[in-house]
Design a protein around this motif. Structure first.
Motif, short mmCIF file in Angstrom:
data_model
loop_
_atom_site.label_atom_id
_atom_site.label_comp_id
_atom_site.label_asym_id
_atom_site.label_seq_id
_atom_site.Cartn_x
_atom_site.Cartn_y
_atom_site.Cartn_z
N LYS A 104 3.84 1.54 -1.39
CA LYS A 104 4.38 1.69 -2.75
C LYS A 104 3.32 2.26 -3.69
N ALA B 109 0.77 4.15 -2.79
CA ALA B 109 0.57 5.56 -2.40
C ALA B 109 1.67 6.44 -2.96
N ILE B 110 2.91 5.96 -2.89
CA ILE B 110 4.04 6.73 -3.42
C ILE B 110 3.89 6.89 -4.93
N HIS C 119 0.83 -1.21 0.00
CA HIS C 119 0.00 0.00 0.00
C HIS C 119 0.86 1.26 0.00
N TRP D 134 1.07 6.81 -6.74
CA TRP D 134 -0.02 7.75 -7.03
C TRP D 134 0.40 9.18 -6.74
N THR D 135 1.15 9.37 -5.67
CA THR D 135 1.62 10.72 -5.33
C THR D 135 2.53 11.25 -6.43
N ALA D 136 3.45 10.40 -6.90
CA ALA D 136 4.35 10.82 -7.96
C ALA D 136 3.58 11.13 -9.24
N CYS D 137 2.63 10.27 -9.61
CA CYS D 137 1.83 10.50 -10.82
C CYS D 137 1.00 11.77 -10.70
N THR D 138 0.39 11.98 -9.56
CA THR D 138 -0.43 13.17 -9.34
C THR D 138 0.42 14.43 -9.42
N THR D 139 1.58 14.40 -8.76
CA THR D 139 2.47 15.56 -8.77
C THR D 139 2.95 15.86 -10.18
#
Length: 132
Positions: free
Chosen positions: A8, A10-11, A6, A13-18
């Motif tokens: 990994k 989250a990280i 979870h 998704w955070t990278a993709c969103t950013t």
């Protein structure tokens, strides 16, 4: 301590969103810059219609130079992006790249000329309608 599944996700998704937000910002900035440049061109054209003949001629010449520089920049960007790979394998332009660039430039200039002629025809039609 290794990251869990979870964490990994989250990280990731955070990278993709950013990255997505950053790319959106860059594209919006590019569009805003282009709109601003177009507004400046329209304002200069409006001023050219108001001022004296000498100033009008100078402004029209400056405008033409700006438009040609813009066309050249768009041409080089488009053809470089289409014909030259992002990772350079050789210091010299390969034959296939040179052929691609020649065709790309020829097509770009042909389309630019066609659009210019069509816009000229439309502006002449507008002038004729205004005279009537």
């Amino acid at each position: 301590m290794p990251l869990g599944k979870h964490a990994k996700i989250a990280i990731g998704w955070t990278a993709c969103t950013t990255l997505g937000i950053y790319l959106f910002y860059l594209s919006k900035t590019s569009v805003d810059k282009r709109r601003y440049e177009n507004m400046k061109i329209r304002e200069r054209m409006r001023l050219a219609n108001v001022e004296g003949d000498a100033q009008k001629l100078q402004l029209m010449q400056e405008l033409e130079i700006e438009m040609m520089a813009d066309m050249y920049n768009r041409l080089t960007t488009a053809c470089h992006k289409k014909c030259i790979p992002p990772v350079y394998n050789d210091a010299e332009i390969a034959k296939g790249e040179a052929v691609c660039i020649d065709r790309c430039v020829a097509k770009f200039l042909d389309i630019h000329e066609r659009i210019g002629k069509k816009l000229g025809q439309l502006s002449m039609q507008d002038e004729q309608l205004l005279k009537k």
